[in-house]
Design a protein around this motif. Structure first.
Motif, PDB file in Angstrom:
ATOM      1  N   UNK A 160     113.087  30.071 -44.244  1.00 22.75           N
ATOM      2  CA  UNK A 160     113.726  29.257 -43.207  1.00 22.75           C
ATOM      3  C   UNK A 160     114.108  30.048 -41.957  1.00 22.75           C
ATOM      4  N   UNK A 161     114.325  31.364 -42.103  1.00 25.40           N
ATOM      5  CA  UNK A 161     114.781  32.160 -40.963  1.00 25.40           C
ATOM      6  C   UNK A 161     114.353  33.607 -41.143  1.00 25.40           C
ATOM      7  N   UNK A 162     114.575  34.407 -40.107  1.00 21.03           N
ATOM      8  CA  UNK A 162     114.257  35.837 -40.175  1.00 21.03           C
ATOM      9  C   UNK A 162     115.153  36.520 -41.200  1.00 21.03           C
ATOM     10  N   UNK A 163     116.396  36.063 -41.329  1.00 17.26           N
ATOM     11  CA  UNK A 163     117.308  36.658 -42.310  1.00 17.26           C
ATOM     12  C   UNK A 163     116.793  36.470 -43.736  1.00 17.26           C
ATOM     13  N   UNK A 164     116.187  35.318 -43.991  1.00 13.56           N
ATOM     14  CA  UNK A 164     115.720  35.038 -45.351  1.00 13.56           C
ATOM     15  C   UNK A 164     114.622  35.983 -45.803  1.00 13.56           C
ATOM     16  N   UNK A 165     113.833  36.498 -44.854  1.00  7.12           N
ATOM     17  CA  UNK A 165     112.730  37.382 -45.241  1.00  7.12           C
ATOM     18  C   UNK A 165     113.253  38.721 -45.751  1.00  7.12           C
ATOM     19  N   UNK A 166     114.517  39.038 -45.453  1.00  2.39           N
ATOM     20  CA  UNK A 166     115.124  40.271 -45.972  1.00  2.39           C
ATOM     21  C   UNK A 166     115.444  40.123 -47.459  1.00  2.39           C
ATOM     22  N   UNK A 167     115.610  38.892 -47.914  1.00  2.00           N
ATOM     23  CA  UNK A 167     115.974  38.615 -49.316  1.00  2.00           C
ATOM     24  C   UNK A 167     114.932  37.675 -49.933  1.00  2.00           C
ATOM     25  N   UNK A 168     113.688  38.110 -50.029  1.00  5.08           N
ATOM     26  CA  UNK A 168     112.622  37.181 -50.435  1.00  5.08           C
ATOM     27  C   UNK A 168     112.638  36.797 -51.903  1.00  5.08           C
ATOM     28  N   UNK A 169     113.378  37.546 -52.727  1.00  7.93           N
ATOM     29  CA  UNK A 169     113.288  37.353 -54.170  1.00  7.93           C
ATOM     30  C   UNK A 169     114.528  36.713 -54.784  1.00  7.93           C
ATOM     31  N   UNK A 170     115.531  36.426 -53.989  1.00 13.63           N
ATOM     32  CA  UNK A 170     116.782  35.936 -54.570  1.00 13.63           C
ATOM     33  C   UNK A 170     116.676  34.496 -55.083  1.00 13.63           C
ATOM     34  N   UNK A 171     115.903  33.653 -54.431  1.00 17.52           N
ATOM     35  CA  UNK A 171     115.768  32.275 -54.921  1.00 17.52           C
ATOM     36  C   UNK A 171     115.129  32.262 -56.303  1.00 17.52           C
ATOM     37  N   UNK A 172     114.090  33.057 -56.479  1.00 15.20           N
ATOM     38  CA  UNK A 172     113.453  33.144 -57.791  1.00 15.20           C
ATOM     39  C   UNK A 172     114.409  33.710 -58.823  1.00 15.20           C
ATOM     40  N   UNK A 173     115.160  34.725 -58.434  1.00 13.39           N
ATOM     41  CA  UNK A 173     116.098  35.357 -59.360  1.00 13.39           C
ATOM     42  C   UNK A 173     117.210  34.391 -59.751  1.00 13.39           C
ATOM     43  N   UNK A 174     117.702  33.628 -58.793  1.00 11.59           N
ATOM     44  CA  UNK A 174     118.752  32.655 -59.080  1.00 11.59           C
ATOM     45  C   UNK A 174     118.244  31.583 -60.036  1.00 11.59           C
ATOM     46  N   UNK A 175     117.003  31.150 -59.851  1.00  4.52           N
ATOM     47  CA  UNK A 175     116.417  30.160 -60.750  1.00  4.52           C
ATOM     48  C   UNK A 175     116.261  30.723 -62.157  1.00  4.52           C
ATOM     49  N   UNK A 229     125.260  43.645 -39.157  1.00  4.12           N
ATOM     50  CA  UNK A 229     126.404  42.880 -39.658  1.00  4.12           C
ATOM     51  C   UNK A 229     126.012  41.464 -40.064  1.00  4.12           C
ATOM     52  N   UNK A 230     125.082  40.860 -39.342  1.00  2.00           N
ATOM     53  CA  UNK A 230     124.646  39.511 -39.696  1.00  2.00           C
ATOM     54  C   UNK A 230     124.004  39.448 -41.062  1.00  2.00           C
ATOM     55  N   UNK A 231     123.302  40.508 -41.437  1.00  2.00           N
ATOM     56  CA  UNK A 231     122.682  40.549 -42.759  1.00  2.00           C
ATOM     57  C   UNK A 231     123.724  40.751 -43.855  1.00  2.00           C
ATOM     58  N   UNK A 232     124.774  41.492 -43.566  1.00  4.44           N
ATOM     59  CA  UNK A 232     125.852  41.650 -44.552  1.00  4.44           C
ATOM     60  C   UNK A 232     126.503  40.298 -44.830  1.00  4.44           C
ATOM     61  N   UNK A 233     126.709  39.523 -43.786  1.00  3.39           N
ATOM     62  CA  UNK A 233     127.290  38.189 -43.967  1.00  3.39           C
ATOM     63  C   UNK A 233     126.363  37.305 -44.790  1.00  3.39           C
ATOM     64  N   UNK A 234     125.072  37.382 -44.495  1.00  4.06           N
ATOM     65  CA  UNK A 234     124.089  36.603 -45.244  1.00  4.06           C
ATOM     66  C   UNK A 234     124.082  37.027 -46.711  1.00  4.06           C
ATOM     67  N   UNK A 235     124.152  38.344 -46.930  1.00  3.79           N
ATOM     68  CA  UNK A 235     124.143  38.863 -48.295  1.00  3.79           C
ATOM     69  C   UNK A 235     125.348  38.360 -49.085  1.00  3.79           C
ATOM     70  N   UNK A 236     126.499  38.273 -48.441  1.00  2.00           N
ATOM     71  CA  UNK A 236     127.693  37.764 -49.118  1.00  2.00           C
ATOM     72  C   UNK A 236     127.495  36.329 -49.574  1.00  2.00           C
ATOM     73  N   UNK A 237     126.793  35.530 -48.762  1.00  2.00           N
ATOM     74  CA  UNK A 237     126.544  34.139 -49.159  1.00  2.00           C
ATOM     75  C   UNK A 237     125.611  34.083 -50.368  1.00  2.00           C
ATOM     76  N   UNK A 238     124.668  35.019 -50.449  1.00  2.00           N
ATOM     77  CA  UNK A 238     123.768  35.088 -51.603  1.00  2.00           C
ATOM     78  C   UNK A 238     124.549  35.484 -52.856  1.00  2.00           C
ATOM     79  N   UNK A 239     125.399  36.481 -52.714  1.00  2.55           N
ATOM     80  CA  UNK A 239     126.215  36.936 -53.848  1.00  2.55           C
ATOM     81  C   UNK A 239     127.111  35.809 -54.343  1.00  2.55           C
ATOM     82  N   UNK A 240     127.660  35.043 -53.423  1.00  2.00           N
ATOM     83  CA  UNK A 240     128.539  33.932 -53.798  1.00  2.00           C
ATOM     84  C   UNK A 240     127.792  32.881 -54.626  1.00  2.00           C
ATOM     85  N   UNK A 241     126.529  32.688 -54.354  1.00  2.00           N
ATOM     86  CA  UNK A 241     125.745  31.722 -55.135  1.00  2.00           C
ATOM     87  C   UNK A 241     125.561  32.207 -56.570  1.00  2.00           C
ATOM     88  N   UNK A 242     125.338  33.496 -56.741  1.00  2.69           N
ATOM     89  CA  UNK A 242     125.271  34.044 -58.095  1.00  2.69           C
ATOM     90  C   UNK A 242     126.608  33.848 -58.815  1.00  2.69           C
TER      91      UNK A 242
END
Length: 239
Positions: free
Chosen positions: A42-57, A104-117
């Protein structure tokens, strides 16, 4: 294609920096169109975390299949799924860690990923002891503890440049969590009832019998100590 886009993106991030890399730059490097990029990310930020959706599933599927006898152990094992994802590609994981420390924007994005876990783990725990005393609170606190322990061990490994066995530090941290939280919830602690005020003098109340007698003395503020002692002796004598 997801992997190709992620590799192209990281090459550019390392060469130019994250902020100066555009989606057009990424698709040009990967040799695909913009539509292909947004089909996967969906965004440039998402390409930094390409495997988290699969891992969450995978984590969600794992928790749905485990039994009810060891909920804390189950969420600890679920956290190791994330660890294995990072350990599968140490070079990429270390590069990503360094990049997120710089942007810093990626750190914020990463926190949202961690929160989903964390929410996924807490949801599993609520389903196991949500009706117990403080069940929902325990679920949230244990999930947060598991995520914090996992991340502590994982970051030690990432800061080392991916050297050594990442599981050793994570297992140690998760063992601490299990040692604390695998004990069953005990009964609610008894609350001390405030002493009833006395209008004058001192009075004693004796309950029970024999060796199990309990003497409660209630005295008004300012009652002389000799009178309190006198009433205690009288109560003991009555036994």
């Amino acid at each position: 294609m997801r992997e190709v886009l992620a590799q192209a993106a990281f090459q550019l991030f390392l060469e130019r920096g994250f902020e100066r890399t555009t989606v057009d730059d990424i698709v040009a490097r990967a040799g695909v169109g913009r539509r292909s990029f947004f089909r996967y990310f969906p965004s440039k930020e998402d390409v930094v975390f390409p495997d988290h959706e699969r891992c969450l599933a995978e984590m969600t599927e794992f928790l749905a299949a485990v039994g009810d006898e060891d909920p804390v152990g189950a969420v600890c094992d679920a956290a190791r799924i994330v660890l294995r994802m990072y350990a599968a590609d140490p070079e990429f994981s270390v590069q990503r860690y360094r990049l997120t420390r710089e942007v810093s924007g990626l750190r914020t994005y990463e926190l949202s990923v961690v929160r989903r876990y964390e929410q996924t783990l807490a949801g599993h725990l609520r389903g196991r002891f949500g009706t117990d005393r403080d069940g929902e609170l325990r679920a949230e606190v244990i999930a947060a503890s598991v995520v914090a322990a996992h991340n502590n061990g994982l970051r030690l490994w990432l800061r080392s440049g991916g050297a050594g066995d990442p599981e050793a530090a994570v297992d140690h941290a998760l063992d601490l969590v299990r040692g604390v939280w695998e004990q069953p919830a005990g009964p609610s602690p008894a609350r001390e009832k405030p002493a009833l005020p006395a209008t004058a003098g001192a009075s004693g109340v004796t309950t029970g019998s024999g060796d199990n007698e309990v003497i409660v003395m209630v005295a008004a503020k300012g009652t002389p100590m000799w009178r309190v002692v006198q009433q205690i002796e009288a109560a003991v004598g009555e036994g």
